[in-house]
Motif scaffolding. Structure first.
Motif, PDB file in Angstrom:
ATOM      1  N   ILE A  79      11.337  -1.939  34.677  1.00  0.00           N
ATOM      2  CA  ILE A  79      12.711  -1.419  34.602  1.00  0.00           C
ATOM      3  C   ILE A  79      13.305  -1.684  33.218  1.00  0.00           C
ATOM      4  CG2 ILE A  79      15.059  -1.708  35.497  1.00  0.00           C
ATOM      5  CD1 ILE A  79      13.854  -2.070  38.288  1.00  0.00           C
ATOM      6  N   ASP A  80      13.030  -2.874  32.660  1.00  0.00           N
ATOM      7  CA  ASP A  80      13.496  -3.161  31.299  1.00  0.00           C
ATOM      8  C   ASP A  80      12.972  -2.109  30.325  1.00  0.00           C
ATOM      9  OD1 ASP A  80      14.935  -5.438  31.956  1.00  0.00           O
ATOM     10  OD2 ASP A  80      13.293  -6.818  31.506  1.00  0.00           O
ATOM     11  N   GLU A  81      11.695  -1.774  30.470  1.00  0.00           N
ATOM     12  CA  GLU A  81      11.098  -0.784  29.561  1.00  0.00           C
ATOM     13  C   GLU A  81      11.695   0.606  29.801  1.00  0.00           C
ATOM     14  OE1 GLU A  81       9.330  -1.212  26.988  1.00  0.00           O
ATOM     15  OE2 GLU A  81       8.751   0.853  26.534  1.00  0.00           O
ATOM     16  N   ALA A  82      11.970   0.950  31.049  1.00  0.00           N
ATOM     17  CA  ALA A  82      12.595   2.253  31.343  1.00  0.00           C
ATOM     18  C   ALA A  82      13.977   2.329  30.690  1.00  0.00           C
ATOM     19  CB  ALA A  82      12.701   2.458  32.854  1.00  0.00           C
ATOM     20  N   GLU A 124       9.927   9.078  37.294  1.00  0.00           N
ATOM     21  CA  GLU A 124       8.483   9.332  37.303  1.00  0.00           C
ATOM     22  C   GLU A 124       7.729   8.265  36.509  1.00  0.00           C
ATOM     23  OE1 GLU A 124       7.323  13.272  36.013  1.00  0.00           O
ATOM     24  OE2 GLU A 124       5.618  13.198  37.384  1.00  0.00           O
ATOM     25  N   PHE A 125       8.316   7.870  35.383  1.00  0.00           N
ATOM     26  CA  PHE A 125       7.724   6.802  34.562  1.00  0.00           C
ATOM     27  C   PHE A 125       7.568   5.517  35.378  1.00  0.00           C
ATOM     28  CE2 PHE A 125       8.882   3.044  31.955  1.00  0.00           C
ATOM     29  CZ  PHE A 125       7.839   3.025  31.050  1.00  0.00           C
ATOM     30  N   LEU A 126       8.632   5.122  36.075  1.00  0.00           N
ATOM     31  CA  LEU A 126       8.577   3.882  36.864  1.00  0.00           C
ATOM     32  C   LEU A 126       7.530   3.985  37.973  1.00  0.00           C
ATOM     33  CD1 LEU A 126      12.370   3.017  37.107  1.00  0.00           C
ATOM     34  CD2 LEU A 126      10.583   1.586  36.066  1.00  0.00           C
ATOM     35  N   ALA A 160      -1.129   7.181  31.610  1.00  0.00           N
ATOM     36  CA  ALA A 160      -1.518   7.403  30.208  1.00  0.00           C
ATOM     37  C   ALA A 160      -0.614   8.438  29.532  1.00  0.00           C
ATOM     38  CB  ALA A 160      -2.984   7.851  30.139  1.00  0.00           C
ATOM     39  N   ARG A 161      -0.053   9.357  30.316  1.00  0.00           N
ATOM     40  CA  ARG A 161       0.878  10.348  29.745  1.00  0.00           C
ATOM     41  C   ARG A 161       2.049   9.688  29.035  1.00  0.00           C
ATOM     42  NH1 ARG A 161       3.389  13.701  34.255  1.00  0.00           N
ATOM     43  NH2 ARG A 161       3.375  11.671  35.263  1.00  0.00           N
ATOM     44  N   TRP A 162       2.401   8.466  29.489  1.00  0.00           N
ATOM     45  CA  TRP A 162       3.535   7.744  28.906  1.00  0.00           C
ATOM     46  C   TRP A 162       3.088   6.813  27.783  1.00  0.00           C
ATOM     47  CZ3 TRP A 162       7.822   9.875  30.715  1.00  0.00           C
ATOM     48  CH2 TRP A 162       7.812  10.436  31.999  1.00  0.00           C
ATOM     49  N   GLY A 163       1.809   6.906  27.410  1.00  0.00           N
ATOM     50  CA  GLY A 163       1.300   6.069  26.331  1.00  0.00           C
ATOM     51  C   GLY A 163       0.980   4.656  26.772  1.00  0.00           C
TER      52      GLY A 163
END
Lengths: 174, 86
Positions: A79-82, A124-126, A160-163
């Motif tokens: 969540i911090d990264e989001a 979606e990232f989370l 991987a889409r998010w690096g």
């Protein structure tokens, strides 16, 4: 938000079910800048993609295990990264553990933002990150008995889409 | 030096929830991979479920780690299968 309001937890790991409406209301409460909320709910399926007969139920129940302490910390870090990557207002993750039945809710990811694009992306990232890096394990009861669910390489590709590289599902060379 | 070892999911079913491991004073620094080798060397269920070539992940002090991570006194090391939540 008033400075005297106690902070709501951003992550809950619980055996109890959750209420989507109540969660969304709490996520938005007191923040007039919110113009969009995106939510994802994962539920217990009764079948697999790729099973011999795609039209019949093959799973009758599920049980979920986690690593108390580490699981919460791992999702807090996600969540911090989001919050760093996306222009979002708040995020919340609820994940159930213990015995679950077909159709039960498993996981909620809810994200608020001023505009829809950021909350869609952050949600979606989370979820992609949680799938490959949060310590949970599913055991399903099938017609042949109980078995631990295999991790999927497709989940690593989604992340991987998010690096973010993950080798969760990849079997190492012997 | 003592290390807390924890297992989850299929590893927990095979080996139990974990154990406290005490190493003799002055023992050389231990990596997570070297600890895995020590446990494999016990044979039996340990050798089977921790075997090289099996998909396995590890955490050091509740953070995902590589097997090159060095274990300090009092550390908590966990071994578990690939994660499958969500």
């Amino acid at each position: 938000m008033s400075s005297t309001t106690p902070a709501r937890p951003r992550v809950s790991i619980q055996t109890e079910d959750f209420d989507l409406s109540a969660e969304v209301a709490a996520l938005r409460a007191g923040d007039g800048a919110v113009g969009a909320v995106t939510t994802f709910i994962g539920t217990v399926r009764d079948r697999h993609a790729g099973q011999p007969d795609p039209d019949s139920a093959s799973i009758s129940a599920m049980e979920l295990e986690h690593y108390p302490g580490m699981t919460e910390r791992a999702i807090e870090a996600m969540i911090d990264e989001a919050l760093r990557r996306f222009d979002i207002r708040a995020a919340r993750v609820v994940h159930r553990v213990g015995p679950l039945a077909i159709g039960d809710q498993i996981v909620l990811v809810a994200v608020s933002s001023m505009h829809r694009g950021e909350s869609f992306q952050a949600c979606e990232f989370l979820m992609d990150w949680l799938k490959s890096e949060a310590p949970f394990w599913k055991k399903e009861t099938t017609l042949e008995g109980a078995r631990w669910v295999d991790a999927r390489v497709s989940d690593e590709r989604a992340l991987a889409r998010w690096g973010i590289a993950s080798t969760n599902a990849s079997v190492p060379a012997p | 030096m003592t290390i807390q070892i924890r297992y989850f999911a299929s590893l927990r079913e095979a080996l139990g929830a974990g154990e406290t491991l005490t190493l003799e004073p002055g023992a050389p620094a231990l990596t997570v991979g070297a600890l895995r080798e020590q446990l494999i060397a016990r044979g039996g269920a340990h050798a089977e479920v921790l075997a090289r070539g099996r998909a396995l992940r590890a955490a050091l002090n509740q953070t995902m780690c590589a097997e090159t991570a060095e274990i300090a006194d009092g550390a908590e090391v966990a071994f578990f299968p690939p994660v499958t939540g969500g």
